[in-house]
Write an enzyme that holds these catalytic residues in place. Structure first.
Site, PDB file in Angstrom:
ATOM      1  N   ASN A 119       0.804  -1.223   0.000  1.00  0.00           N
ATOM      2  CA  ASN A 119       0.000   0.000   0.000  1.00  0.00           C
ATOM      3  C   ASN A 119       0.838   1.275   0.000  1.00  0.00           C
ATOM      4  OD1 ASN A 119      -2.641  -0.777  -0.296  1.00  0.00           O
ATOM      5  ND2 ASN A 119      -3.010  -1.043   1.898  1.00  0.00           N
ATOM      6  N   PHE A 374      -2.365  -8.007   4.389  1.00  0.00           N
ATOM      7  CA  PHE A 374      -0.937  -7.714   4.476  1.00  0.00           C
ATOM      8  C   PHE A 374      -0.586  -6.435   3.707  1.00  0.00           C
ATOM      9  CE2 PHE A 374      -1.425 -12.427   3.722  1.00  0.00           C
ATOM     10  CZ  PHE A 374      -1.751 -12.701   5.042  1.00  0.00           C
ATOM     11  N   CYS A 375      -1.498  -5.462   3.727  1.00  0.00           N
ATOM     12  CA  CYS A 375      -1.283  -4.186   3.022  1.00  0.00           C
ATOM     13  C   CYS A 375      -1.033  -4.398   1.538  1.00  0.00           C
ATOM     14  CB  CYS A 375      -0.123  -3.396   3.635  1.00  0.00           C
ATOM     15  SG  CYS A 375      -0.378  -2.926   5.350  1.00  0.00           S
ATOM     16  N   ASN A 376      -1.581  -5.467   0.986  1.00  0.00           N
ATOM     17  CA  ASN A 376      -1.352  -5.795  -0.418  1.00  0.00           C
ATOM     18  C   ASN A 376      -2.683  -6.178  -1.068  1.00  0.00           C
ATOM     19  OD1 ASN A 376      -0.497  -6.902  -2.928  1.00  0.00           O
ATOM     20  ND2 ASN A 376       1.468  -7.458  -2.038  1.00  0.00           N
TER      21      ASN A 376
END
Length: 462
Positions: A119, A374-376
């Site tokens: 992100n 996972f910020c993805n």
């Protein structure tokens, strides 16, 4: 297991076994060796270090150590100091923001980014869109790889500033995207931003062999300590293109309030806002020395051996009816991947078991793993096969302070909106994986509806 690494576990990471914990979240942060903390503490206890923005003796000593650390970073990555600058930041996210806010996007520019970026890379699109650039994602296949990068990048205006950003290793799936893309993209008219935060803890990045314009890293992901220090390693030519939207203390040679003029520095100092974390930066050379003392190739071999063992164990888990217990997202072979594995548990009928129940049970058992996106989001959306139109409708309906992933999943008819991530590192051994797999076997033969009873306790809405 490599005997030298086995000895390191006993010498440098004895606190892990003493605690009774199993640590399998190295993509989140690697664990620090004891010697690094002791050496740094001794330096602080015996030295006198002042703010490096001054010229007094204590300040000069800090400046010397910071510059020595800067040179050591370039040496570790084989980056020619005539070609590259090392700029200290808070972390990889801070380094990415430096590039995003200062890159000269404009009408006619193109910003291309791989869909499985973190992100902190995704956020750069906000700068690009605000300045009228064309923003497009390069989408992933079902294997979470990109098949034809050249066709995805073709057709930009080479006279405009164009930027291509991708992770050397996905923090979601562990996929290693080819470093050869750097020259492919540059030949097509792009500057290249390589997010190397998940790659460099276990793989050698040689900036004498590959030439990205910008590289972002966090040192705590490499050797665990210190936190709060990262770096942007940038080609000097590329740095010259950046146009910072503001200036702060330490970034300017001269400022006038009376005449509203300024003279910016032209080197790394122009990007290091305020006072550096000069005390913690002094620990960086010792951390890099620690990795070199083991050898990055040796570390990579150890991590890949464990990753193969992990993948084999996960895929051997079965329900009594013979159906698999685990669904791995991304490659199940070792070629072109690192030590991060994302997966979910599947019940005997093929329904996904809510990963939060697994996280709860793992925490109760003293096992450190991670669950979620996972910020993805790009890798997650591809893995979970979220329908684009339906996902947008649900987002619009739920947007606001009441938004939770649990409600989002319900809106999507119970599609998974989170996964389990296990990431192995230098201090792990096969026994850690055996403990995890013994925990996962609790769900053999258990339906998704009954999965909570296995974990016990209560999971709050996320």
């Amino acid at each position: 297991m490599d005997e030298k690494i086995r000895e390191l576990r006993a010498k440098e990471y004895s606190r892990v076994d003493a605690s009774g914990l199993v640590y399998l979240d190295h993509t989140g942060s690697t664990l620090y060796p004891e010697s690094l903390v002791r050496e740094h503490a001794e330096r602080l206890l015996t030295g006198v270090y002042g703010n490096p923005h001054s010229r007094n003796p204590a300040s000069r000593k800090s400046t010397e150590l910071v510059e020595a650390a800067r040179a050591r970073v370039l040496k570790f990555f084989n980056a020619d100091p005539e070609e590259y600058e090392a700029i200290f930041t808070l972390n990889a996210s801070g380094a990415l923001k430096l590039v995003g806010e200062a890159y000269p996007f404009g009408p006619g520019s193109s910003f291309r980014l791989a869909a499985d970026n973190h992100n902190s890379v995704n956020g750069i699109r906000e700068f690009a869109m605000a300045r009228g650039a064309d923003v497009r994602y390069v989408h992933l296949g079902k294997d979470l790889r990109i098949a034809d990068i050249e066709s995805e990048l073709a057709g930009v205006d080479r006279t405009a500033p164009n930027l291509f950003a991708y992770p050397a290793q996905s923090n979601f799936s562990g996929v290693k995207h080819p470093l050869e893309w750097i020259e492919t993209a540059r030949a097509l008219g792009y500057d290249v931003l390589l997010d190397a935060a998940a790659y460099v803890p276990t793989s050698r990045l040689d900036l004498g062999a590959v030439k990205p314009d910008f590289v972002t890293i966090s040192f705590y992901k490499m050797f665990g300590y210190p936190t709060g220090v990262g770096a942007l390693i940038a080609r000097k030519e590329a740095l010259g293109k950046l146009q910072r939207p503001w200036f702060g203390g330490g970034t300017v040679r001269f400022v006038s309030a009376q005449n509203q003029v300024k003279i910016l520095y032209r080197n790394a100092a122009a990007f290091e806002d305020g006072t550096l974390n000069f005390l913690d930066i002094t620990a960086v050379p010792a951390g890099l020395d620690f990795l070199d003392s083991i050898g990055m190739e040796r570390i990579q071999a150890h991590v890949m051996e464990l990753t193969g063992y992990l993948l084999d164990r996960l895929q051997s888990l079965r329900h009594p009816n013979g159906e698999p217990l685990v669904r791995v997202y991304g490659p199940t072979e070792l070629e072109g991947r690192g030590g991060t594995v994302a997966f979910n548990l599947i019940d005997p009928s093929g329904r996904v078991i809510d990963c939060r129940w697994v996280e709860l049970a793992a925490a109760q058992a003293g096992i450190s793993i991670r669950t979620g996106y996972f910020c993805n989001p790009g890798a997650a959306e591809t893995s979970f096969e979220l329908p684009e139109d339906e996902a947008l409708r649900c987002f619009q309906e739920l947007a606001g302070d009441d938004f939770t992933l649990a409600r989002f999943s319900v809106c999507l008819h119970d599609k998974p909106v989170g996964a389990i991530r296990v990431s192995v590192g230098l201090c792990n051994h096969e026994g850690d994986i055996d403990v995890l797999c013994a925990l996962l076997r609790r769900w053999e033969g258990v339906s998704a509806a009954a999965a909570a009873t296995v974990a016990g306790g209560h999971v709050a809405s996320a």
